[in-house]
Structure formats: C-alpha cells, structure tokens
Design a protein around this motif. Sequence first.
Motif, mmCIF file in Angstrom:
data_model
loop_
_atom_site.group_PDB
_atom_site.id
_atom_site.type_symbol
_atom_site.label_atom_id
_atom_site.label_comp_id
_atom_site.label_asym_id
_atom_site.label_seq_id
_atom_site.Cartn_x
_atom_site.Cartn_y
_atom_site.Cartn_z
ATOM 1 N N ASN A 1 -5.589 8.067 2.673
ATOM 2 C CA ASN A 1 -6.989 6.861 2.356
ATOM 3 C C ASN A 1 -5.514 5.169 2.523
ATOM 4 O O ASN A 1 -5.811 4.195 2.412
ATOM 5 N N PHE A 2 -4.091 6.046 2.584
ATOM 6 C CA PHE A 2 -3.789 4.613 3.509
ATOM 7 C C PHE A 2 -3.589 4.130 4.801
ATOM 8 O O PHE A 2 -3.850 2.954 4.884
ATOM 9 N N TYR B 1 -8.589 -0.708 7.777
ATOM 10 C CA TYR B 1 -9.706 -2.189 7.157
ATOM 11 C C TYR B 1 -9.276 -3.327 7.147
ATOM 12 O O TYR B 1 -10.397 -4.127 7.621
ATOM 13 N N SER B 2 -7.889 -3.566 6.862
ATOM 14 C CA SER B 2 -7.272 -4.443 6.440
ATOM 15 C C SER B 2 -6.951 -4.983 8.698
ATOM 16 O O SER B 2 -7.587 -6.241 8.360
ATOM 17 N N ASP C 1 -6.878 2.389 4.263
ATOM 18 C CA ASP C 1 -6.193 1.162 3.742
ATOM 19 C C ASP C 1 -5.787 0.336 5.127
ATOM 20 O O ASP C 1 -6.374 -1.306 4.967
ATOM 21 N N ARG D 1 0.687 -1.167 -0.070
ATOM 22 C CA ARG D 1 -0.263 -0.502 -0.134
ATOM 23 C C ARG D 1 0.835 0.887 -0.252
ATOM 24 O O ARG D 1 0.423 2.608 -0.830
ATOM 25 N N THR E 1 -15.239 2.373 3.898
ATOM 26 C CA THR E 1 -15.380 2.928 2.525
ATOM 27 C C THR E 1 -15.386 3.946 2.209
ATOM 28 O O THR E 1 -14.746 4.486 0.956
ATOM 29 N N GLY F 1 -12.829 6.435 3.315
ATOM 30 C CA GLY F 1 -12.224 6.570 2.064
ATOM 31 C C GLY F 1 -12.358 7.256 0.849
ATOM 32 O O GLY F 1 -11.273 8.514 1.138
#
Lengths: 330, 389
Positions: free
Chosen positions: A313-314, A320-321, A317, A8, A257, A260
């Motif tokens: 955004n990073f 999110y994970s 991400d 990422r 989501t 983001g």
Amino acid sequence: MLYFVARRLFSALSVVLATLVVTFALFFIAPTDPAAAICGERNCTQERYNDIRENLHLDRPKVQQFAEYTAGIFAGRTFETSGVVQDCKAPCLGFSFKSNRPVTEMLASRIPVTVSLVAGYSVLVLTIGVFVGSMAAKRRGTTADRVLMSSTLVLSSIPYYIVALMISLYLTILYPILPRGGYTPLSESPGKWFAGLLTPWLVLGIYSCTQYARYSRGSMVETLSEDYIRTARAKGLSDRVVTYKHALRSGLIPVVTIFGLDIAGSLGGAIFTERIFDLPGLGNLVLSSLTTYDLPVIMGVVLVSSVILVTMNFVVDVAYSVIDPRVRLS
Amino acid sequence: MTAPANDASKGPQDAMVDTVPSEGGVTREQRNPAVASRERRTTAMSPSGETPYLVVEDLTVQFPTADGLVSAVNGLSYSVPLGRTLSIVGESGSGKSVSSMAVMGLHDRKRTRISGSIRLGGDELVGLSENELMKVRGDAVAMVFQDPQSSLHPLYTVGNQITEAYRVHHKVSKDVAKKRALEMLDLVGIPNPIRRFKQYPHEFSGGMRQRAMIAMGLVNDPKLVIADEPTTALDVTVQAQILDLLNNLQKEFGSAIVLITHDLGVVAEMADDVLVMYAGRCVEYGTAEDVLARPRMPYTWGLLESIPTVSAANERLRPIKGLPPSLLSLPGGCSFNPRCPYADRVKGERCTTDLPDLLRVDGAGAHTSRCHLHDKASIYEAEVAPRLG
C-alpha cells in the motif's frame, strides 16, 4: 515529495504496530490454552502443564509478555524449556508449538513463494488487464469491444476457485499444455521458478485481468473524452502517443486506487492458489497451523502478511503521487 | 435534409463567385487528394478582398446517429487571408465549433461524414489520411481551446506540454525545445518563465493558463490559429488581456485567425470579417463593419439586440425568443422561421417552404445574407437600429 513519503511511512508503521497488538491479543482470545496445546492430550500432567506455562511466561502480566514478544522481534530472546536454553535470533516470533522450530525460520522459506505469486499477479493485471481495457476503450462500441467486455463479465461471474480448479485439472493434468505448479527458489533456477509459477500466475492473474480490463476500460473511456486529449490530438500527436501517454496516465489513477484496495484480496486469493497448486507459501502454512492451533505460527503469518500489505500500500501511495502531482499537495 | 446542402455554391449570386462544381455528398474516403489539389485556386476572395490562406467551400459535416443523420454543418463556405481575423458567431449548437474541428481534422473518422473542400494555402485537407493530417495539425494550423483548465493535461508540467508540441513537428533535442518553450512563455507575457516552465497547470491562474495554452498553440509558428471561444472561461478583466495578446501576436506572426465566439463585443474588437451561423448554415457573412453596422438578417438583429447595454439599464433584456432547432429535424424553409419576428412580412409561405439562398445584400460587394425579406435595409433602419441605441 520527501515529506509526503515520510508521512506515508509513519502511517504505515502505525498500522504494523496496531496489527502487532491485535495478533498478540490472539494469544488470549483464542479458544485454546497455549500451554495445553503444547502439553498435548496424552502425557500431560499438571506438573508439566505448569512448567510450560512458566517457561512461556504465561504466568506473567500480559503487558510484560507483550513487551517480551515485541523485544524478541527486534532484539531476539531466549526460551528455557526444562533446563534446555533455546536461542531465538533477532526477528524472533517464538517457536512453533508443534514442530518446535523457530517461526521466523518457517516463514523465511515461505515468504518468497507468496511474494512471487502476488508480484506476478500484480504485473499481469497491471499490464495485460490495463492494456486490454485501454484497447477496448479506444475501440469502444465496436464488435471486438463488446465481445471482449461480455466475455470478461462471464468469466468474472464464475467463482475464482472453480476457474482455478478447472484450469488446473484440464490444462495441467488431463491436457498438459501448461506446466504443473510447483515452487523452486528463484536463486536456485530462474527457469524452473518461472515454469512452476506460470500456471498459478495465469490462473490468479487472468481471472483478475478481466476485472482490471473492465476498470481500465471505464476509466479510459472517460479520459479519452477529456478536453486535454483533444488538445493532445490538436498538437499533431499520433493516436498511439495520445492513448498510451496522455490518456493512460490519467486513466491509471482509478486503476491504481483499486489495485491498492485489491492487494488484501490478492493475498486471500493466494491462499486458494497455493492450496490448489500445492505451493509451500504462507497461505498453506496458515491453513495447516489453524487446524493444529499452532498460535505462534498463525501470529507470525498474520504479522508478516500485514507487513507485506502495508508495504504494498505504501508503494501504491507513492506510485499514486508519481502519477498525479496534485496528490503531493494535499 | 440533404438537398439544400449545396445551395451556397449553386446560387448564381454566390459570394465566393464559385465556379467549381459542388462536391456535396462526397466523403473524405472517396475523394482523391491528387484530383483535389489540381482544383486548387488562388482567386477566391474574402469579404475584405485579399487572397485567402484558408478557403472552406461547401463544407458539410454530418454525424450518423441512432436517431438519424445529424447535419451539424451544412454547405458552409468562407475564407481567411493571412494577418486577418474571421469571427464565426452563433449560439451553442450552431455548428461553429464543429466546422473548425473539421478544419483541424479532429473529428472521429468513423463517426463523421465530411464533404466539401478545406484548402490551406492551396492544399486540400479533405480526403487526407490521418497520418497526413497529423503533420498539419499543430504545425500549420493550431487551435486555442475554450477552457484552459480542462484543455491542458493536469498531470504534465506546462513546460513539458509546450516542448512536446514543438518536438512533434521539429526534430530537435530537449534543450533546444526547452529554449523555444521559454521564449514562447516570455512572448505571451508569463513572468518568470524558468520557474513557470516546471509548474503544473493547477499552479497557474486562469489567465496564465490561457496564455500558456496560446504559447503552446503558437510554438510552431502556425499560419492559421483557430481560437475556440478563447475568453469564455475567463474573468472579464482577463478577457481583454488575452484578446490584446492574440491581436499583438497576430501582428507579429502575421497569421490568419478564426475566432469562434458568441460574444459580439469580442467580435467588434477583433474581427475583420464576420460569419454568423444558425443551425449549421451561414446566415450572414461580410466584413465586421457590414455585419455589425448594417446587418441584413433578423437572426443577426436578434443577436445584436440581446446584448445588454448600460444605458438601457432599466429596460428588460431582449432575448431571441425560443430555442435553436434540433439538428435532427430542422424546420422547413428558413431554419430560423419559427423564431423570426419578421416572418409574417414575407408574402405567402416562403419562409416555411423555401430555404433562402445566401445572396448579396446590395446586389454588389461581398456582404451576403440568407433571408427572404425584401426591405431588410429599411426594416433595420426603421425598427431595429433605434432599439440598439
């Protein structure tokens, strides 16, 4: 997990690099000649104009100019204007055409303002917005749920800048319930920093909270009907644990989501907010630079905004994970 | 719709030898748990003749909807002793899952009306508050759900979910709970529990997932396990393993099992008692041997006949014609009458006007069925049994 983060990070850096190229191209696509802009309209002679072109290295090949610009960002560079040498330190983004100050310095004082604004906004929508949505989902079909959801619909169908202007006018000037907007650096006085940003946060945040409440409600209603929620209840867990631990974790995925995707929008919203509350942020800076064709400043703001955006955004991400272990595999 | 709800307990020849007056129509809120516990009895017998742990009496579950009141379960009574397995059989929508969800108290209170009595080891569950029910759920009663893929939380590790289930009912440290969870994973036959403990459900195969689900259900050593079609979502080869596992665990823990299924093969393998449900009512109830070898209700005959057999490979399947009725507008009389091929053998219009009572099949014993046919035994022997081969 480490591999995921590294991948990422790599894609984030390539986005920044692409932005760098595009913003640099502004120099040549923009409807104004940088040298003419600096030279001004009145005392500009052909000689002075040529001089400026030479000092800015505008006469050199474009690739070389780009290399120098990029090198300036990482290593710093020097500018020579009519025998006067100006040193531009490491993250060098050039000098403002108008004020002749280093762009980096101008940005440095403004980034905290915009970042404070966007950070407060994020906290508001992700806590209050999501919480209200979850409550509505838990009580779906009741009068409270309907009132809440229809009022968010009404609120979100009025354009943002009208809501912002009205609140600013009625709640801070005519009936001063809320403190007026203003910016004091956090390091100087946390209390004043908070008070000055409170109204802008509320205005920017509450407006979006209504949307986030709707997203979260929809997502939570779906999650609450999942089989594994029934399993959680069958274990003997309390309603609160079932809703805010088991359901919320899954319910958050679509909300994160959207968040983001929405960060760019919130930066746009920040421009309005800074204007309305007269906050010395990036938005205000870019607006004033646009009217004066101050290209280095515009380039600087666009570049910094893109870095903020890519960073956020990073973070999204990675978040999110953390929420969904299945993401790491794909 | 509401009048026939209590007939199971009103009937003089009722299987439960019920002497408690019916409580149909009384909702949870109106019932006083203190009064209810005074009514506790230990004399109710299951068809296999032992003192039951779970006693369900005249259970009615209704959902008010925009189209009217849906009676998903109507006057259902059954009982299960410890160490025994009751199979509840029926088509989708027959009320078998709804009734067991009621035992767990899993229905949304605002949208459900429950009346009747559910006693667990003598303690009344109907009328308990949400907080009191929470203590029972997962502790004394555990549930194993149909599809382990969707019934396990996808975002938590299997170990986390099992320890959570243990710690809800036991005030112990994480380490103690983890030890217990590893023990359970080992017990249900999951190889390498220490590694599996840290994995997520999506890293498990279907059969392993169901084993994990069973480990989670049994972690608190429940006295009653409700297994809601535990093998339906599984590969056929895995089904037998899971059934074996349930059987072995039952022997070890001595718990009562309510097994909900529509697979009569599973019933034959697992059940001590069988209860056949149709349109929210019990239509036949008895020991597994009674119901499978001497069924006395055309719907049960239909279920048995619709099982495909290898020896009849060249024959067409014999489904029960028609569809289950809408619970909003049940047919008059016996709910099964529009689909029943034997309805014309009953004199007059009784099948379409009178709901048959749940009566003892032989006038003695605990085998009961709900049918107006007079010569059920001879029809079965002469017409149905030969077709079953």
